[in-house]
Design an enzyme around this catalytic site. Structure first.
Site, short mmCIF file in Angstrom:
data_model
loop_
_atom_site.label_atom_id
_atom_site.label_comp_id
_atom_site.label_asym_id
_atom_site.label_seq_id
_atom_site.Cartn_x
_atom_site.Cartn_y
_atom_site.Cartn_z
N ARG A 181 -5.20 -2.29 8.49
CA ARG A 181 -6.31 -3.22 8.23
C ARG A 181 -5.82 -4.27 7.23
O ARG A 181 -4.79 -4.08 6.59
CB ARG A 181 -7.54 -2.48 7.70
CG ARG A 181 -7.27 -1.59 6.53
CD ARG A 181 -8.55 -0.90 6.03
NE ARG A 181 -8.19 0.06 5.00
CZ ARG A 181 -7.95 1.35 5.22
NH1 ARG A 181 -8.09 1.86 6.43
NH2 ARG A 181 -7.61 2.15 4.23
N GLY A 194 0.00 5.43 -4.32
CA GLY A 194 -0.59 6.72 -4.70
C GLY A 194 -0.03 7.87 -3.86
O GLY A 194 0.34 8.92 -4.41
N THR A 248 -10.21 -7.87 -5.52
CA THR A 248 -11.53 -7.92 -6.17
C THR A 248 -12.22 -6.56 -6.08
O THR A 248 -13.09 -6.25 -6.89
CB THR A 248 -12.42 -9.01 -5.51
OG1 THR A 248 -12.26 -8.92 -4.09
CG2 THR A 248 -12.06 -10.39 -5.96
N GLU A 249 -11.82 -5.75 -5.10
CA GLU A 249 -12.43 -4.41 -4.94
C GLU A 249 -11.73 -3.35 -5.80
O GLU A 249 -12.28 -2.27 -6.03
CB GLU A 249 -12.39 -3.98 -3.46
CG GLU A 249 -13.36 -4.74 -2.55
CD GLU A 249 -12.97 -6.19 -2.30
OE1 GLU A 249 -11.75 -6.48 -2.23
OE2 GLU A 249 -13.87 -7.04 -2.20
N ASN A 250 -10.51 -3.65 -6.24
CA ASN A 250 -9.76 -2.65 -7.01
C ASN A 250 -10.39 -2.33 -8.37
O ASN A 250 -10.07 -1.32 -8.99
CB ASN A 250 -8.29 -3.06 -7.20
CG ASN A 250 -7.45 -2.90 -5.95
OD1 ASN A 250 -6.48 -3.63 -5.74
ND2 ASN A 250 -7.81 -1.95 -5.08
N ASP A 308 0.83 -1.21 0.00
CA ASP A 308 0.00 0.00 0.00
C ASP A 308 0.87 1.26 0.00
O ASP A 308 2.02 1.24 0.46
CB ASP A 308 -0.90 -0.02 1.25
CG ASP A 308 -2.07 0.95 1.10
OD1 ASP A 308 -2.33 1.42 -0.02
OD2 ASP A 308 -2.73 1.25 2.12
N GLY A 309 0.29 2.34 -0.52
CA GLY A 309 0.96 3.64 -0.45
C GLY A 309 1.56 4.11 -1.77
O GLY A 309 2.26 5.12 -1.80
C1 FPP Z 1 -2.11 0.06 -3.23
O1 FPP Z 1 -1.62 1.39 -3.24
C2 FPP Z 1 -1.56 -0.63 -4.37
C3 FPP Z 1 -2.29 -1.28 -5.32
C4 FPP Z 1 -3.76 -1.33 -5.29
C5 FPP Z 1 -1.65 -1.91 -6.47
C6 FPP Z 1 -0.38 -2.65 -6.17
C7 FPP Z 1 0.26 -2.99 -7.45
C8 FPP Z 1 1.58 -2.93 -7.70
C9 FPP Z 1 2.60 -2.62 -6.69
C10 FPP Z 1 2.05 -3.23 -9.08
C11 FPP Z 1 2.04 -4.70 -9.35
C12 FPP Z 1 2.70 -4.93 -10.63
C13 FPP Z 1 3.08 -6.12 -11.13
C14 FPP Z 1 3.89 -6.18 -12.35
C15 FPP Z 1 2.69 -7.37 -10.48
P1 FPP Z 1 -2.66 2.60 -3.38
O2 FPP Z 1 -2.80 2.89 -4.83
O3 FPP Z 1 -3.94 2.25 -2.70
O4 FPP Z 1 -1.89 3.73 -2.63
P2 FPP Z 1 -2.56 4.92 -1.79
O5 FPP Z 1 -3.27 4.29 -0.62
O6 FPP Z 1 -1.37 5.72 -1.37
O7 FPP Z 1 -3.47 5.66 -2.72
#
Ligand code: FPP
Length: 254
Positions: free
Chosen positions: A198, A24, A67-69, A21-22
């Site tokens: 969580r 973004g 599944t929620e993404n 996570d993180g």
């Molecule tokens: C959560 O961070 C991250 C994800 C939902 C995607 C994770 C995917 C990768 C690290 C890339 C995977 C790639 C391959 C090639 C397998 P967030 O977007 O929710 O971050 P935030 O909470 O800071 O917004």
């Protein structure tokens, strides 16, 4: 192996699950797009495989798409899928070098064709590797996995009598078979990066007795040192699996 070595080895988790996570927030702090955050996050993949292998971890599972993404903005979803299709083939030579076997969890049949193909090729190319397993969790949800297991159970038996007998004898161990995967060990350590606390529908079955560890580091900035801190913390925990501390320490014979 001596008994003291044996004890030390037991302090290394066999299966580490990571909620990456993180991405973004990391990107925002750098003035970059969210997709750039995911791209940098994907680059940590090859590092974490190496770090895990070097630490003696047998399996590392990575929550790459839940599944929620699917509810995220269309462009972000498309970007993540493109990332998988383009980055995975580039990771295969490295996985071969590290002896890493790629496995997947989740309903990958719903992924776009290019991402699916890249996954299938990588899984096939690495299937003989034995140093460390990398389990990419894609279109994965803990609830959905259990519901699918129940559906499989209900449709496995050809007659009602057989089904009722199986139902009467159903245990957590026998139900595991209906989750439809093999080679996935119980999660020993579940790490979530990015500061939130969580588990977000990850490994609901496998993490029943996992130790939880929350790191403030955003995933793209995660380092080997961060992993080492989590492993040191894990090593300091007493895992009791429902027993008492005295039983675990062998102070009592009961
Ligand atoms: C959560 O961070 C991250 C994800 C939902 C995607 C994770 C995917 C990768 C690290 C890339 C995977 C790639 C391959 C090639 C397998 P967030 O977007 O929710 O971050 P935030 O909470 O800071 O917004």
């Amino acid at each position: 192996m001596s008994s003291s070595e044996d004890q030390i080895n037991q302090r290394v988790p066999q299966h580490v699950a990571i909620i990456m996570d993180g991405n973004g927030r990391w990107a925002k702090a750098q003035g970059l797009s969210r997709l750039e955050g995911h791209k940098q996050g994907a680059k940590r993949l090859r590092d974490v495989i190496r770090w895990a292998r070097d630490a003696g971890i047998k399996q590392v599972s990575l929550y790459a798409f839940s599944t929620e993404n699917w509810k995220r903005p269309k462009l972000e979803v498309a970007g993540l899928m493109t990332l998988m299709a383009t980055m995975l083939p580039l990771e295969v030579p490295k996985m071969m070098e590290e002896g890493a076997r790629l496995l997947t969890l989740g309903d990958t049949s719903k992924l776009p064709w290019l991402a699916r193909k890249a996954l299938q090729r990588a899984v096939k190319a690495t299937q003989g590797n034995t140093s460390v397993d990398v389990i990419l969790c894609l279109n994965y949800g803990g609830h959905q996995e259990i519901v699918e297991g129940i559906k499989t159970f209900c449709t496995t038996f050809s007659n009602e009598e057989e089904k009722q007998k199986a139902l009467a004898n159903l245990t957590d161990e026998s139900f595991y078979v209906f989750l439809g995967r093999k080679d996935v060990l119980p999660v020993d350590l579940l790490i979530r990066t990015g500061g939130e606390k969580r588990i977000s529908n990850f490994h609901l079955w496998d993490a029943a007795y996992a130790e939880l560890y929350f790191s403030d580091t955003n995933w793209p900035a995660y380092t080997e040192n961060d992993l080492k801190e989590a492993l040191a913390d894990f090593a300091s925990r007493e895992r009791r699996f429902g027993k008492t501390s005295e039983q675990i320490q062998g102070v009592t014979n009961e």
